[in-house]
Enzyme design. Structure first.
Site, PDB file in Angstrom:
ATOM      1  CG  ASP A 118     -63.777 -13.749  35.215  1.00 19.23           C
ATOM      2  OD1 ASP A 118     -63.644 -14.975  35.239  1.00 19.23           O
ATOM      3  OD2 ASP A 118     -64.430 -13.111  36.068  1.00 19.23           O
ATOM      4  CE  LYS A 143     -60.778 -15.382  37.255  1.00 15.42           C
ATOM      5  NZ  LYS A 143     -61.259 -16.468  36.376  1.00 15.42           N
TER       6      LYS A 143
END
Length: 450
Positions: free
Chosen positions: A170, A130
């Site tokens: 995201d 991430k």
């Protein structure tokens, strides 16, 4: 759990917290997984001897970098960027990039940790990672966002690649931002490759990618309902958020006959007792702007009540789908859902429920699917986009939708296999965590210490 196991679990959790102080999100994610898998873990001598759980509580690496760029007034701006490459034992790191003022190392570490096990459940050869920045794109011009993306990629490009680490979008990183990031990556490395997913269809993107997380959530929900011999048609669904996941979940749910009674933003909740019409949701998906603006447009189209500063969870519903952000449902919200006879909670966001809320759902026999299972549709489609890029091919929409449905059904089957059956109550958290941990732990073991 035996007394020895309970003591060992407490010691492990204390060890993690001492190593990661002031990181509540990450500690919560590790604690929730460890609580479910620890009895199984202690019975596996190989895992224990190799300290697999301890190793998986540490990221392979965390990359921190400065992002300098000029705004439209020629003033230099300085932000921080991160990439957390949590575990690459199954395949190249895979996970989104988030641009938001609330981005911290703790948030990214928890997201990367969860991503590792979510990706394992898909059955695809992808590890967990991430990334993101504390850059806030709100109020910024198109050119400022482009310049920031290019400055961000000036550092990130050294650490990614189709066989190394494949970022995606995201929060606040959609197709526009992925386009800027990919374009700059391509120029820097002089290679056209599948180093990012979520691209426009014209340059290597995939059909169904934008819909995948929301649609996959509904496919998983249908499997949960089938366990109780129920159907989606006619059920009332409360959804939080009004972004990509929430709107596509609402769209698919209404197509299948459900009644979506709420959508929300940080400013409040739009409530429609009759249900938000599919046509209004379709138009909202095409609209740009803030989530609050989107909700105001829906309200002007079809009515409903605007509940300022309220969450959706006080409204009567059969199903709740939290699709906004982490820990948005606390114990009071969980009790309100239980009091309104909500039957199922399926997470569209990552870890949107506090530990107290999760406990209350279990006590009230509310089926509760964790995000690593129920919202895995997005990363599943990203993995399929990687496969298309690698083979220089493009699959059609029907083929991809069928593959998405198949993956979500398989994830549900894995959860059920390991969920246990306590008074006919299926513990989806336990099932997802055990199934995912087994795959990752076995891959880590097979590759030796390192």
């Amino acid at each position: 759990m035996s007394d020895n196991n309970a003591t060992g679990l407490r010691d492990f959790i204390d060890w993690v917290q001492q190593r990661n102080p002031h990181e509540p999100e990450f500690n919560q994610a590790v604690r929730e997984l460890a609580s479910d898998i620890y009895p199984m873990y202690t019975e596996h001598q190989g895992w224990r001897a190799a300290k697999v759980l301890e190793r998986l509580s540490e990221a392979d690496r965390i990359i921190t970098f400065r992002v300098c760029w000029e705004d439209d007034h020629g003033e230099v701006q300085v932000n921080r960027g991160w990439r957390v490459q949590h575990c690459g034992a199954i395949g190249p790191y895979k996970g989104g990039v988030r641009f938001h003022r609330t981005v911290t190392v703790s948030v990214l570490k928890f997201l990367a940790f969860e991503q590792t096990f979510k990706n394992a459940l898909t059955g695809l050869p992808i590890g967990g990672g991430k990334g993101g920045s504390d850059f806030d794109p709100s109020g910024r011009s198109e050119r400022e966002i482009m310049r920031f993306c290019q400055a961000f990629m000036d550092e990130l490009y050294r650490h990614i690649g189709e066989n190394t680490d494949v970022p995606a979008g995201d929060i606040n990183v959609g197709r526009r931002e992925i386009g800027y990031l990919f374009g700059h990556y391509r120029r820097l490395v002089n290679t056209f490759s599948g180093a990012l997913t979520g691209k426009d269809i014209e340059f290597g993107g995939s059909h169904v990618r934008m819909e995948a997380t929301g649609y996959g959530l509904i496919y998983f929900l249908r499997c949960m309902l089938a366990q109780r011999e129920q159907e989606l048609d006619g059920l009332s669904i409360a959804i939080s958020g009004a972004g990509n996941v929430a709107l596509h979940a609402a769209q698919k749910a209404t197509h299948l006959g459900a009644k979506v009674v709420t959508l929300s933003s940080s400013q409040g909740t739009l409530f429609s007792k009759q249900g938000i019409p599919c046509e209004a949701i379709d138009r909202a998906i095409e609209q740009s702007g803030s989530t609050t603006d989107v909700l105001k447009t829906i309200q002007s189209d079809c009515g409903g009540d605007w509940l300022k500063d309220e969450k959706p969870w006080g409204q009567r519903c059969d199903v709740a789908l939290p699709c906004a952000t982490q820990n948005e449902i606390d114990a009071d919200d969980a009790q309100a859902l239980a009091d309104s006879h909500c039957q199922i909670v399926a997470e569209g966001a990552n870890m949107p429920c506090t530990e107290d809320a999760t406990r209350l759902f279990k006590e009230n026999k509310i089926l509760h699917a964790p995000g690593k299972a129920s919202n895995a549709g997005g990363v599943a489609l990203s993995g399929l986009e990687m496969a298309q890029n690698a083979s220089f091919s493009r699959w059609d929409q029907e083929q991809l939708n069928d593959k998405l449905l198949e993956i979500m059904q398989d994830i549900h089957a894995q959860c059920i296999q390991h969920a246990g059956d306590e008074d006919s109550y299926k513990d989806y958290h336990r099932g997802a965590n055990i199934a995912a941990f087994q795959r990752v732990a076995n891959a880590v073991m097979a590759q030796g210490v390192g």
